[in-house]
Design an enzyme around this catalytic site. Structure first.
Site: not given
Length: 762
Positions: A349, A352, A487, A579
């Protein structure tokens, strides 16, 4: 001394807000403040970023601006050599990104990144705790339901012009601007149209932000999500700042999310002045790199460490930007027998951005520490082939980079140029396997690994991004063992399966290797300095600390077509998603701290590629490696296969395992392998013997003469088959005779009973 006197003048000015003898008019006061902030610029505390200029002149232009109207920075301080010029001609022009890059004179205080504590935020009123001042953070996300403790903004309890959100910077700060968003909610539409700003040194006496002789009115939002930047006409030194909404969406209420821009200044009276800002001792390039700068950095690393680095491309984005990969190993250009292949993938993404910078930092770190002789790094580099892909979605990143770290919003740049979410773009092999298992008579016969890509996915009109196709091809070419997909936007490590059965929105969906995946996730989470902090604040609305900061992907939310699931089911590679931070695109000043938060995690996770068993599967006669041999661990319903040279790696937790290996044309082989607690693999080699039939096929294919030993073995094999079939035939005949005898006896007994009955009736 000059700095102290100048700062004292600024403090006296703001401290004089409560002094009734202050008589100069607004025009004089504004000019006086302008001179203070201009002359005290050198006392502004430098942050760790290198891509942002120090504020040396006060802003005197219009007080508000959106991203579109922001004065743009077109400087390019890097010199291009001839090779770079050639590359630029071959690749799409990226000058648009450089020309439109939004730069901020001062960094954010840290509302979004959580550097600003909840206790530093107050408000005039709020509707309920879930809409309290602590929720007024830029890009904070709400849960699905409104009305809980985790709504997506600060919302005042009253609709009047006396409401405010206050932030305490804790130190004297040169405030330069405010970034505003509306409320994040799928049920409510609320945002602020215009607002005022007030400043104070004691949170009691407040002075409005002026634009010349009038109180400045800042333009706010026209929708809930787009961040809007408002620059103070005159950057002002103070400790406290208030946002005072004046108008708001007609059908809504006063709700906002915010970030404050400001540079900490030197204050001799500050008892905490001696405390240094957190940073990193590693001399790395801590800034955000666009496509051209990323390529330059990778080139500089290869020039510094030419013996252990190699850069290659796996394909291009939709806009033609190359997907660069750096390999770091003692023999980086080729696969070495028995050496596992590892990868980090970042930037799936594009917005990110932290993962991208961490991977670039990791390149530099491994190079520098290898040269220094750091034994841990030397061992990693010599025993592992490490592949680093910093930007899987370069098109998306350039879009987010153009707007800047604080102005990209929550989704700008997330998708590819075609609007595809790359983490939903891989073939959904989960449901193919599950459907086959449901219809199969014998589930053990259903393939549990190397599931082929379905035909619909390979068609020319299939909605498959070129970036996804490039990564799939990359996965198929290199026998990766372990990977992590980096991410941002949360603090948690997720592990497969990401897709749930029966399309359930949330459901724990474990793999056959659930225990090892949980170990991998725990290794990263437990060594991450922020995740491991029991006192940390939750990012948005989910408390992952209740799960030790790890969670099954499906238990969080279903993701059909994820890269993690595809990697596990189509290749040998185990992959988790990390994350990395609450803030998807942290400001450059945050990067040194984020590197320290993640450095140990990045290293220790790579070391897990050496757990379990590994070995080489060879032909008994030729001693050559056997490719595509199946390695099955008893009681683990997920097999792997050997690489082209016959080497394999099977990640396993400590324990005793029965391992069965077979390949087409060979007799199976069985071994018991023990995995210890030590962070190194157990060597478990296999030697397979070809079946006589396979040897015969190969000899006949070559037109050769059949050796006598093979003739004898074939004859023995035929005799064994003959004996076996004879036994089967004999058993069948014996069974048939027994059945015939039983039927004969049954008829005889029936006849006697019939005769006896006739005699009685007679």
């Amino acid at each position: 001394m000059e700095k102290s006197l100048l700062m004292l003048a600024a403090v006296v000015f703001l401290g004089g807000f409560s002094d009734a003898t202050l008589t100069e008019d607004a025009s004089t006061r504004s000019y006086y403040l302008l001179n203070i902030t201009t002359t005290t610029a050198e006392s502004v505390t430098e942050d760790h970023s290198t891509d942002r200029p120090t504020p040396t002149t006060a802003q005197t232009t219009l007080s508000t601006t959106t991203v579109r109207d922001k004065q743009l920075d077109t400087k390019n301080t890097n010199k291009e050599d001839s090779e770079e010029d050639t590359k630029n001609k071959e690749e799409p022009d990226v000058k648009k990104t450089e020309e439109k890059k939004t730069t901020l004179d001062c960094p954010p205080l840290g509302l979004e990144s959580l550097r600003v504590d909840d206790s530093q935020m107050q408000a005039s009123s709020y509707q309920r705790m879930g809409l309290g001042p602590h929720r007024g953070r830029l890009n904070i996300q709400s849960g699905i339901e409104d009305g809980d403790l985790y709504d997506g903004a600060w919302c005042a309890d009253y609709k009047d012009q006396h409401q405010w959100l206050e932030v305490d910077a804790l130190h004297l700060t040169l405030f330069t601007g405010v970034i505003l968003q509306g409320r994040n909610s799928i049920w409510s539409w609320d945002w602020v149209h215009t607002y005022k700003v007030q400043l104070s040194n004691d949170s009691v006496n407040w002075e409005p932000c002026m634009n010349g002789t009038e109180e400045a009115i800042f333009e706010g939002n026209q929708n809930p999500e787009t961040p809007v930047l408002g620059l103070l006409p005159v950057p002002t030194v103070a400790r406290f700042i208030r946002i005072n909404p004046q108008t708001w969406y007609f059908n809504g209420t006063i709700c906002l999310r915010a970030e404050i821009l400001g540079c900490r200044v030197h204050d001799p009276t500050d008892i905490y002045a001696s405390e240094r800002e957190l940073g990193s001792k590693d001399a790395l390039d801590f800034r955000h790199h666009n496509y051209k700068e990323m390529r330059k950095l990778m080139k500089s690393v290869t020039e510094e460490c030419p013996d252990i680095t190699h850069v290659y491309t796996i394909g291009k984005s939709y806009m033609g930007l190359k997907l660069y990969v750096m390999v770091i190993s003692d023999n980086p250009s080729k696969h070495e027998l028995g050496e596992p292949e590892f990868r980090y993938v970042a930037g799936m993404h594009g917005n990110e951005a932290l993962g991208r910078e961490l991977v670039l930092n990791l390149m530099q770190y491994l190079c520098k520490e290898y040269k220094r002789g750091n034994q841990r790094v030397v061992r990693l580099v010599t025993e592992t082939r490490i592949h680093l892909l910093p930007s899987m979605n370069p098109d998306g990143y350039e879009e987010a980079y153009m707007k800047g770290s604080e102005l990209a919003g929550w989704a700008d740049g997330r998708y590819s140029f075609e609007g595809i979410d790359l983490n939903h773009n891989f073939p959904d092999l989960n449901n193919i396997m599950w459907d086959a298992q449901e219809t199969a008579v014998d589930k053990s016969k259903v393939t549990n690994h190397y599931i082929p890509i379905p035909e619909y996915y390979t068609k020319e009109d299939a909605m498959v991004a070129p970036e996804t196709r490039a990564v799939i091809s990359w996965m198929q070419d290199i026998p990766f063992v372990l990977s992590a997909n980096l991410h941002g936007g949360e603090l948690v490590v997720t592990y497969p399966f990401d897709c749930t059965r029966d399309w359930a929105p949330q459901e724990d969906t474990p793999t056959a290797d659930n225990a090892f995946f949980r170990w991998l996730a725990t290794v990263y989470a437990s060594t991450n300095l922020v995740m491991a902090n029991p006192d940390r604040r939750i990012c948005h609305y989910e408390d992952f600390q209740a799960h030790n900061n790890i969670i099954n992907g499906g238990a969080w939310h279903t993701v059909p077509g994820s890269m993690n699931d595809f990697s596990y089911m189509h290749t040998n590679c185990f992959e988790v998603t990390v994350e990395l931070s609450c803030d998807k695109f942290p400001h450059a000043s945050e990067l040194p701290v984020e590197w320290e938060n993640n450095k140990e995690s990045l290293l220790v996770y790579m070391e897990q590629v050496h757990r379990g068993i590994k070995g080489v599967i060879k032909d008994k006669m030729t001693k050559q490696g056997i490719a595509d041999a199946v390695i099955k661990v008893e009681d683990h319903d997920h097999d792997i296969r050997s690489a082209a040279d016959g080497d394999y790696w099977r990640l396993l937790n400590p324990g005793e395992y029965k391992v069965i290996v077979w390949a087409e044309g060979y007799f199976p082989s069985v071994r018991h392998c023990r995995v210890g607690m030590e962070p190194r693999p157990t060597i478990c080699d296999f030697t397979l013997t070809k079946t006589p039939i396979q040897r015969l096929k190969e000899i006949r294919a070559k037109g050769g003469k059949i050796p006598q030993d093979l003739q004898l073995r074939l004859r023995a094999l035929r005799l064994r088959k003959l004996r076996a079939t004879t036994k089967v035939i004999n058993r069948r005949r014996e069974s048939q005779r027994e059945q015939q005898e039983q039927r004969r006896r049954a008829r005889s007994i029936g006849a006697r009973r019939s005769q006896g009955g006739d005699a009685i009736r007679g």
